[in-house]
Design a protein around this motif. Structure first.
Motif, PDB file in Angstrom:
ATOM      1  N   LEU A 120      26.024  17.420   3.739  1.00  0.00           N
ATOM      2  CA  LEU A 120      24.977  16.457   4.064  1.00  0.00           C
ATOM      3  C   LEU A 120      23.620  17.014   3.683  1.00  0.00           C
ATOM      4  O   LEU A 120      23.322  18.200   3.906  1.00  0.00           O
ATOM      5  CB  LEU A 120      25.012  16.124   5.553  1.00  0.00           C
ATOM      6  CG  LEU A 120      26.292  15.467   6.074  1.00  0.00           C
ATOM      7  CD1 LEU A 120      26.158  15.186   7.564  1.00  0.00           C
ATOM      8  CD2 LEU A 120      26.601  14.187   5.319  1.00  0.00           C
ATOM      9  N   PRO A 121      22.726  16.176   3.134  1.00  0.00           N
ATOM     10  CA  PRO A 121      21.373  16.627   2.790  1.00  0.00           C
ATOM     11  C   PRO A 121      20.533  16.811   4.042  1.00  0.00           C
ATOM     12  O   PRO A 121      20.889  16.352   5.129  1.00  0.00           O
ATOM     13  CB  PRO A 121      20.845  15.487   1.925  1.00  0.00           C
ATOM     14  CG  PRO A 121      21.565  14.275   2.432  1.00  0.00           C
ATOM     15  CD  PRO A 121      22.940  14.758   2.801  1.00  0.00           C
ATOM     16  N   ILE A 122      19.366  17.474   3.895  1.00  0.00           N
ATOM     17  CA  ILE A 122      18.500  17.810   5.025  1.00  0.00           C
ATOM     18  C   ILE A 122      17.081  17.399   4.696  1.00  0.00           C
ATOM     19  O   ILE A 122      16.581  17.642   3.582  1.00  0.00           O
ATOM     20  CB  ILE A 122      18.550  19.312   5.308  1.00  0.00           C
ATOM     21  CG1 ILE A 122      19.980  19.744   5.655  1.00  0.00           C
ATOM     22  CG2 ILE A 122      17.581  19.695   6.420  1.00  0.00           C
ATOM     23  CD1 ILE A 122      20.140  21.243   5.780  1.00  0.00           C
ATOM     24  N   ALA A 123      16.389  16.789   5.681  1.00  0.00           N
ATOM     25  CA  ALA A 123      14.949  16.532   5.605  1.00  0.00           C
ATOM     26  C   ALA A 123      14.270  17.512   6.558  1.00  0.00           C
ATOM     27  O   ALA A 123      14.634  17.600   7.726  1.00  0.00           O
ATOM     28  CB  ALA A 123      14.635  15.097   5.986  1.00  0.00           C
ATOM     29  N   ARG A 124      13.277  18.245   6.045  1.00  0.00           N
ATOM     30  CA  ARG A 124      12.638  19.253   6.899  1.00  0.00           C
ATOM     31  C   ARG A 124      11.148  19.322   6.601  1.00  0.00           C
ATOM     32  O   ARG A 124      10.657  18.755   5.625  1.00  0.00           O
ATOM     33  CB  ARG A 124      13.291  20.611   6.671  1.00  0.00           C
ATOM     34  CG  ARG A 124      13.274  21.112   5.252  1.00  0.00           C
ATOM     35  CD  ARG A 124      14.161  22.341   5.106  1.00  0.00           C
ATOM     36  NE  ARG A 124      14.148  22.864   3.726  1.00  0.00           N
ATOM     37  CZ  ARG A 124      14.942  23.851   3.293  1.00  0.00           C
ATOM     38  NH1 ARG A 124      15.814  24.408   4.145  1.00  0.00           N
ATOM     39  NH2 ARG A 124      14.867  24.271   2.040  1.00  0.00           N
TER      40      ARG A 124
END
Length: 872
Positions: free
Chosen positions: A249-253
């Motif tokens: 899963l991709p990550i937004a940070r």
């Protein structure tokens, strides 16, 4: 040393070795079985293998201590060889070759296959080296070993083989897990693990249980084969898979809203970082905006909010749900920002009433004032209360603090701020309010005692007071009122002695409560009248009339100085005081052991002939005044036992050293009962009886007599008896002529009677000296003469021991001195015409003679005591 002989035949020990004892034991040694625990080491641990030679070590543990011993080892199959330096082979068994060690070695070779179970039997003997069989110890034990059979090896198994995790991604990594099982219990050695990627073997991962993330990419297909091995054989290969590496899963940070402190004229922008482990680019990520917690759909997927949509006071928040073209990641939020404005804030003023100081029963109220430069009205007010500098959150935004929440000594402050709809004012703080003490109050008061009051009673006051501060009573004022007048000399007194009261007076008491800081409101009791009282201050004395009564002031007797006994009358003395000045009369009632004695009613004494030790007498005295009021006093005592008196005499007087003397306690007496037991201690030896006889030597001897009466009390008497030297014959010579035994001795005293004693055991073992020892009293004399010589035919062929005693002042001196009045002759070589069977042989006489010598040995002690009598 004395031995009781047996006619049973036993085997004789052999210092050079012995066989046949491994099963039957070493019965020839008198110490007995079980004192030694045999040990045999070196036997095969599982089972014997045909033709194999095993080196055995033999030993043991137990008693007696030392280094001497022996053994006998046998086996039902196989052969022994190569005995150690201290062992030897004999008749197919193994035994010791000398007695100076307690450890041995030998080899044993197993027989051919099919011989059966090998049984080893071992006997070990420890000896004390005294040249006899007594005092030795031995023990036996056995061991069995079966033949070892090789059943062959079973290959191991790989069980429960699985991928970990079952749905791997590049982020989770990939590993294999399995359980190793081997039926033979063999450990795992040489297991093979093989990995394939998209059908191709990955040699660099051979025998690895995990795959590094560097090898993993989304969409790969992996399989794994596990072949366990126990060091000699492999199990069946177990293959698992295929398993496909899934999407990460991709990550937004690093989400951020700018500017940091936005105003209603700013554009609000969203910034964030996108990250994907698989390297997938961002596709169709979702952006959502929220105003005051509500989503604004028209701003979906926008990266900014125009200033036209922003107002002062708005609370904005944004969220990002990243997407990599395959899956959505976890939604992340920026956090809320509040939009500022250019409006001027209001100002506030605060004060708390009561102003300055308050008491603990006062409520505190805050008053908030305000001004606004823009003329705006107040939309909201916030209030905070602080106690001793600490915020009390329970009163947030409340204008009143109830008195129950305050305590003396606390300092309270209130802070407040106001809001004009857009901005808050600065916090304003009130002056501190100090909580002062609240005086206590009386809740109840009582003058004691309750009921009727008389001049024999002390007056006291008790009260209860309450204090809202929780302060304890301190510094209260007590005031007493007599016939309606405040008597100041009684101020502060909690109790008024009875001597201060007079019949027909009226009394009341008043209390002004204090808490150490202030005085509260007072409370007063109602008046109560002093009435006629019964006689008081009664004193009753009970004891023997001659037990030490002495006159006291005003004629009252003192307490008895001795316990009351039954030797004289029991007398009662009484006194009482009537505080009203009335005459007092007395009446006495008697009880013995709890039962009323009616014929003594009104009497002031109990005659001695009615008293016995152990009785409990109770006297109940009633003192009365002419108005019928009375007081009762009861006294009780137990008639004490008079201990017995111990007295004793000795005879003869003076005593003769070495002869028996008589100790006579018949003079002892008990005045109120009888003596039941006479206990003697003579130089530490205990005897019983009214009259005892003892035999004592030269010197000082301690004698203590204890007498016990029928009530268990004791009396004691002690004395020292001094004896001179013991008078006896000297220079006793014993000779043998043929079968005739001749005795001759010297005597320096007057003509007297001599007695001759004979024994086959020695009379004394102390050696020559001045102390000597008593003659054993279990023997009878074998001769008597007034001459200084005596002879007899040797009664047995043995060593004979003789002792000669003399009478002094009519008493036989039974005291021995080696080389003076004792002697020994070896009569074992007397002519054959005599009875040549020695004392102790197993003949008709042997048993009684053996028992006699045993009793003689027991009787040979340093102090011979006769006349011993035990009372029940």
């Amino acid at each position: 040393m004395m031995m009781l002989l047996s006619t049973s035949q036993v085997a004789i020990a052999n210092s050079g070795g012995k066989t046949g004892a491994s099963t039957n034991g070493c019965g020839c040694h008198g110490g007995g079985s079980g004192q030694v625990a045999p040990t045999l080491t070196g036997l095969p641990s599982v089972g014997w293998e045909a033709g194999t030679t095993y080196s055995l070590s033999i030993g043991g543990s137990g008693t007696p201590s030392g280094t001497k011993g022996g053994f006998n080892l046998d086996a039902n199959i196989g052969t022994f060889s190569n005995p150690g330096s201290n062992a030897k082979l004999q008749s197919g068994e193994v035994t010791h070759s000398n007695k100076n060690t307690r450890s041995w070695t030998v080899d044993w070779t197993a027989p051919s296959t099919g011989a059966g179970t090998a049984t080893f039997t071992l006997a070990v003997n420890f000896v004390n080296g005294n040249g006899a069989t007594s005092g030795d110890g031995w023990g036996t034990d056995s061991w069995s070993r079966t033949e070892y059979v090789d059943t062959g090896n079973n290959p191991p198994e790989a069980q429960n083989v699985v991928f970990v995790p079952t749905a791997p991604t590049r982020a989770t990594g990939l590993a294999v897990d399995y359980d190793y099982y081997d039926e033979d219990g063999d450990s795992e050695q040489g297991t093979q693990i093989r990995w394939t990627l998209d059908g191709l073997n990955v040699g660099s991962l051979n025998d690895q249980t995990s795959v590094s993330t560097n090898w993993l990419s989304k969409g790969q297909v992996w399989t794994c084969t596990v072949t366990v091995k126990d060091g000699s054989e492999q199990g069946e290969p177990v293959e698992i898979g295929p398993v496909t590496i899934g999407n990460t899963l991709p990550i937004a940070r690093n989400l951020d809203l700018t500017p940091e402190d936005p105003l209603d004229t700013d554009t609000l922008r969203l910034d964030y970082d996108y990250y994907d482990t698989d390297g997938d680019p961002q596709q169709n990520s979702e952006v959502r905006w929220y105003l005051d917690g509500a989503r604004i759909p028209e701003l979906d997927d926008e990266d900014r909010v125009s200033s036209l949509m922003i107002r002062s006071g708005d609370e904005w928040e944004a969220s990002v749900t990243p997407h990599d073209g395959d899956d959505y990641g976890v939604t992340k939020f920026t956090g809320v920002v509040v939009i500022g404005a250019s409006n001027n804030p209001p100002s506030a003023t605060v004060y708390v009433s009561p102003v300055g100081n308050a008491r603990t029963d006062d409520a505190l109220q805050v008053h908030v004032g305000w001004t606004d430069p823009d003329g705006d009205s107040v939309e909201a007010t916030e209030i905070r209360w602080f106690r001793d500098g600490t915020q009390v959150s329970a009163y947030n935004d409340l204008t009143v603090v109830m008195s129950e929440s305050t305590s003396k000594g606390e300092s309270w402050v209130s802070r407040a701020r106001v809001n004009d709809g857009l901005l808050w004012s600065d916090w304003a703080e009130s002056a501190a309010v100090r909580i002062q003490n609240t005086p206590p109050s009386v809740t109840s008061i009582e003058m004691l005692p309750s009921g009727s009051l008389t001049t024999s009673m002390n007056l006291s006051v008790v009260w209860e007071q309450s204090d809202v501060d929780g302060d304890a009573e301190s510094g209260s004022q007590v005031r007493w009122w007599v016939n309606g007048e405040w008597v100041r000399e009684y101020d502060g007194m909690l109790e008024i002695p009875a001597s201060e009261t007079v019949r027909d007076q009226s009394w009341s008491v008043q209390v002004v409560p204090g808490d150490g800081d202030d005085l509260g409101n007072s409370m007063k009791t109602s008046s109560r009248q002093i009435e006629n009282g019964a006689p008081g201050q009664m004193v009753v004395r009970l004891g023997n009339g001659d037990s030490g009564y002495a006159g006291e002031p005003e004629g009252m007797p003192a307490a008895p100085t001795l316990p009351a006994n039954s030797l004289s009358a029991l007398v009662i003395q009484t006194s009482a005081v009537d505080l009203d000045g009335e005459p007092v009369s007395f009446h006495v009632a008697w009880a013995r052991n709890g039962f009323t004695v009616a014929d003594l009613d009104g009497e002031t004494l109990v005659p001695a002939d009615r008293l016995e030790p152990g009785q409990t007498w109770t006297a109940t005295v009633t003192a009365s005044d002419p108005w019928g009021l009375s007081s009762v006093e009861e006294v009780e005592l137990t008639i004490a036992n008079v201990p017995p008196t111990a007295l004793f005499s000795t005879s003869p007087e003076p005593p003769v050293a070495g002869a028996f003397i008589t100790l006579d306690a018949s003079m002892s007496a008990d005045l109120d009962g009888e003596v039941t037991h006479y206990l003697w201690d003579v130089d530490g030896a205990s005897l019983t009886g009214q009259m005892v006889q003892v035999q004592l030597g030269m010197g000082s001897h301690s004698v203590t007599l204890t007498v016990v009466d029928d009530m268990g009390d004791t009396g004691f008497a002690s004395s020292s008896i001094v004896f001179g030297e013991v008078t006896t014959v000297t220079g006793l010579q014993v000779s043998l002529s043929g079968n005739q035994v001749n005795l001759a001795w010297d005597w320096e005293g007057d003509e007297t009677t001599f007695r001759v004693y004979r024994s086959t055991s020695a009379f004394t073992s102390i050696g020559h000296g001045v102390a000597g020892e008593p003659l054993m009293t279990g023997l009878d004399s074998v001769g008597e003469t007034s001459e200084t010589s005596w002879s007899e035919t040797a009664p047995v062929a043995a060593h004979l021991h003789y002792a000669v005693t003399a009478e002094v002042e009519g008493f036989e001196v039974l005291w021995l001195f080696q080389l003076d009045n004792t002697g020994t002759i070896d009569a074992t070589e007397a002519p054959s015409s005599m009875d040549v069977e020695p004392t102790g042989s197993i003949t008709v006489m042997s048993i009684p003679l053996t028992l006699l010598m045993f009793l003689v040995g027991l009787a040979s002690i340093g102090l011979t005591l006769f006349g011993r009598r035990r009372d029940a």
